[in-house]
Scaffold this motif. Structure first.
Motif, PDB file in Angstrom:
ATOM      1  N   ALA A 287       0.677  -1.338   0.027  1.00  0.00           N
ATOM      2  CA  ALA A 287      -0.056  -0.013  -0.083  1.00  0.00           C
ATOM      3  C   ALA A 287       0.781   1.176  -0.104  1.00  0.00           C
ATOM      4  N   LEU A 288       1.915   1.122   0.618  1.00  0.00           N
ATOM      5  CA  LEU A 288       3.030   2.110   0.626  1.00  0.00           C
ATOM      6  C   LEU A 288       3.342   2.573  -0.773  1.00  0.00           C
ATOM      7  N   VAL A 289       3.812   1.661  -1.324  1.00  0.00           N
ATOM      8  CA  VAL A 289       4.558   1.729  -2.673  1.00  0.00           C
ATOM      9  C   VAL A 289       3.482   2.206  -3.752  1.00  0.00           C
ATOM     10  N   ALA A 290       2.034   1.824  -3.699  1.00  0.00           N
ATOM     11  CA  ALA A 290       1.199   2.114  -4.387  1.00  0.00           C
ATOM     12  C   ALA A 290       0.694   3.713  -3.954  1.00  0.00           C
ATOM     13  N   ALA A 291       1.073   4.109  -3.153  1.00  0.00           N
ATOM     14  CA  ALA A 291       0.450   5.455  -2.705  1.00  0.00           C
ATOM     15  C   ALA A 291       0.826   6.484  -3.639  1.00  0.00           C
ATOM     16  N   THR A 292      -0.228   7.384  -3.899  1.00  0.00           N
ATOM     17  CA  THR A 292      -0.208   8.483  -4.667  1.00  0.00           C
ATOM     18  C   THR A 292       0.097   9.706  -4.115  1.00  0.00           C
ATOM     19  N   GLN A 293      -0.173   9.760  -2.674  1.00  0.00           N
ATOM     20  CA  GLN A 293       0.278  10.962  -1.861  1.00  0.00           C
ATOM     21  C   GLN A 293       1.594  10.851  -1.522  1.00  0.00           C
ATOM     22  N   PRO A 294       2.285  11.989  -1.407  1.00  0.00           N
ATOM     23  CA  PRO A 294       3.776  11.925  -0.769  1.00  0.00           C
ATOM     24  C   PRO A 294       3.652  11.313   0.624  1.00  0.00           C
ATOM     25  N   LEU A 295       5.061  10.933   0.962  1.00  0.00           N
ATOM     26  CA  LEU A 295       5.220  10.108   2.237  1.00  0.00           C
ATOM     27  C   LEU A 295       6.398  10.726   3.233  1.00  0.00           C
ATOM     28  N   CYS A 296       5.964  10.465   4.388  1.00  0.00           N
ATOM     29  CA  CYS A 296       7.009  11.287   5.360  1.00  0.00           C
ATOM     30  C   CYS A 296       7.912  10.289   6.171  1.00  0.00           C
ATOM     31  N   PHE A 297       9.090  10.586   6.140  1.00  0.00           N
ATOM     32  CA  PHE A 297      10.217   9.863   6.751  1.00  0.00           C
ATOM     33  C   PHE A 297      11.081  10.995   7.520  1.00  0.00           C
ATOM     34  N   HIS A 298      11.625  10.560   8.691  1.00  0.00           N
ATOM     35  CA  HIS A 298      12.568  10.963   9.276  1.00  0.00           C
ATOM     36  C   HIS A 298      14.248  11.127   8.589  1.00  0.00           C
ATOM     37  N   PRO A 299      14.994  11.962   8.476  1.00  0.00           N
ATOM     38  CA  PRO A 299      16.337  11.813   8.022  1.00  0.00           C
ATOM     39  C   PRO A 299      17.199  11.139   8.963  1.00  0.00           C
ATOM     40  N   VAL A 300      18.509  10.825   8.641  1.00  0.00           N
ATOM     41  CA  VAL A 300      19.416  10.110   9.631  1.00  0.00           C
ATOM     42  C   VAL A 300      19.607  10.999  10.801  1.00  0.00           C
ATOM     43  N   LEU A 301      19.398  12.335  10.712  1.00  0.00           N
ATOM     44  CA  LEU A 301      19.944  13.230  11.616  1.00  0.00           C
ATOM     45  C   LEU A 301      19.204  12.920  13.053  1.00  0.00           C
ATOM     46  N   GLY A 302      17.715  12.634  12.702  1.00  0.00           N
ATOM     47  CA  GLY A 302      16.930  12.600  14.018  1.00  0.00           C
ATOM     48  C   GLY A 302      15.448  12.626  13.881  1.00  0.00           C
ATOM     49  N   ASN A 303      14.666  12.482  14.746  1.00  0.00           N
ATOM     50  CA  ASN A 303      13.196  12.692  14.658  1.00  0.00           C
ATOM     51  C   ASN A 303      12.671  13.833  15.086  1.00  0.00           C
ATOM     52  N   ASP A 304      13.473  15.007  14.735  1.00  0.00           N
ATOM     53  CA  ASP A 304      12.881  16.378  14.763  1.00  0.00           C
ATOM     54  C   ASP A 304      13.081  17.021  13.508  1.00  0.00           C
ATOM     55  N   TYR A 305      13.205  16.094  12.614  1.00  0.00           N
ATOM     56  CA  TYR A 305      12.938  16.526  11.245  1.00  0.00           C
ATOM     57  C   TYR A 305      12.151  15.751  10.240  1.00  0.00           C
ATOM     58  N   THR A 306      11.665  16.195   9.463  1.00  0.00           N
ATOM     59  CA  THR A 306      10.771  15.309   8.600  1.00  0.00           C
ATOM     60  C   THR A 306      10.954  15.528   6.985  1.00  0.00           C
ATOM     61  N   LEU A 307      11.229  14.624   6.344  1.00  0.00           N
ATOM     62  CA  LEU A 307      11.383  14.761   4.888  1.00  0.00           C
ATOM     63  C   LEU A 307      10.122  14.115   4.213  1.00  0.00           C
ATOM     64  N   VAL A 308       9.735  14.888   3.052  1.00  0.00           N
ATOM     65  CA  VAL A 308       8.657  14.323   2.313  1.00  0.00           C
ATOM     66  C   VAL A 308       9.020  14.083   0.921  1.00  0.00           C
ATOM     67  N   LEU A 309       8.610  12.734   0.538  1.00  0.00           N
ATOM     68  CA  LEU A 309       9.116  12.578  -0.720  1.00  0.00           C
ATOM     69  C   LEU A 309       7.959  11.506  -1.241  1.00  0.00           C
ATOM     70  N   SER A 310       7.987  11.120  -2.744  1.00  0.00           N
ATOM     71  CA  SER A 310       7.276  10.176  -3.228  1.00  0.00           C
ATOM     72  C   SER A 310       7.543   8.901  -3.186  1.00  0.00           C
ATOM     73  N   ALA A 311       6.498   7.828  -3.195  1.00  0.00           N
ATOM     74  CA  ALA A 311       6.880   6.542  -3.090  1.00  0.00           C
ATOM     75  C   ALA A 311       7.883   5.986  -4.039  1.00  0.00           C
ATOM     76  N   HIS A 312       7.717   6.557  -5.515  1.00  0.00           N
ATOM     77  CA  HIS A 312       8.586   6.274  -6.257  1.00  0.00           C
ATOM     78  C   HIS A 312      10.092   6.371  -6.062  1.00  0.00           C
ATOM     79  N   ASP A 313      10.382   7.688  -5.502  1.00  0.00           N
ATOM     80  CA  ASP A 313      11.621   8.362  -5.195  1.00  0.00           C
ATOM     81  C   ASP A 313      12.145   7.273  -4.058  1.00  0.00           C
TER      82      ASP A 313
END
Length: 221
Positions: A169-195
């Protein structure tokens, strides 16, 4: 909060404009490209520019957004910050697992709302009793702390010790996805499932994709 957008390939935009206006555009000058990159980077917190995942995203020319927020070790802690800063995006959860013999390490990445059935993981990998790995194992393999697990950390798994599992379901998502960077959980990066798939594949981690909405009977192993 701080938010930024890092733009994707300039040449793709140029091609689109060429189609629109019916004639080819000259290639962008080096100074023009450098100006675009500098403008994008200037709006990212300086400490985030040093993040190994952010640097890798930029090397791969993967577009993303970024924002800062208070430390968010759980999905529920994270939710209000995502809703405030990226209401169009979907949250993801990450489970760092080991099997009973500690011979298999798995990073399971799923949409926050997905119910992860361990029996499906057991079946896919032929293992028994997968469970959360100790924090020291997480630190030794991915350089991450508990509460800040992210698939973007796979760039640090140089030994290829971790196998990646992605929720279908994540791979098929059309909405962008949120993840933390390596630096820590006080930042969020938003990118597509494809990327995301592009990123992990470039890090030599071909994902195993599991459909978690399959119903298993009580007698299924």
């Amino acid at each position: 909060f701080i938010m930024t957008t890092v733009f994707g390939p300039f040449h793709a935009a140029a091609r689109n404009l060429a189609l629109l206006y019916g004639h080819p555009l000259p290639p962008p000058s080096t100074s023009m490209v450098q100006s675009i990159v500098a403008s994008a980077e200037s709006s990212i917190p300086s400490e985030l520019l040093q993040d190994v995942a952010v640097r890798r995203l930029q090397e791969l020319n993967i577009p993303f957004r970024a924002f800062t927020h208070p430390a968010s070790p759980t999905v529920e802690d994270w939710r209000p910050h995502v809703q405030a800063n990226a209401p169009d995006a979907k949250m993801c959860k990450n489970l760092f697992l080991k099997d009973r013999k500690k011979s298999v390490l798995l990073l399971v990445v799923a949409l926050a709302e997905t119910v992860v059935d361990m029996r499906l993981i057991q079946r896919a990998f032929g293992i028994r009793n997968p469970r959360l790995a100790a924090e020291q194992v997480l630190l030794d393999t991915l350089g991450l702390a508990r509460g800040a697990v992210t698939p973007l950390g796979l760039v640090q798994d140089h030994a290829g010790a971790v196998q990646l599992v992605l929720d279908q379901a994540l791979v098929a998502a059309t909405q962008p996805l949120c993840f933390h960077p390596v630096l820590g959980n006080d930042y969020t990066l938003v990118l597509s499932a494809h990327d995301l798939v592009r990123y992990v594949t470039a890090a030599n981690h071909e994902p195993t994709i599991i459909r978690f909405d399959v119903e298993l009977s009580e007698t299924d192993p």
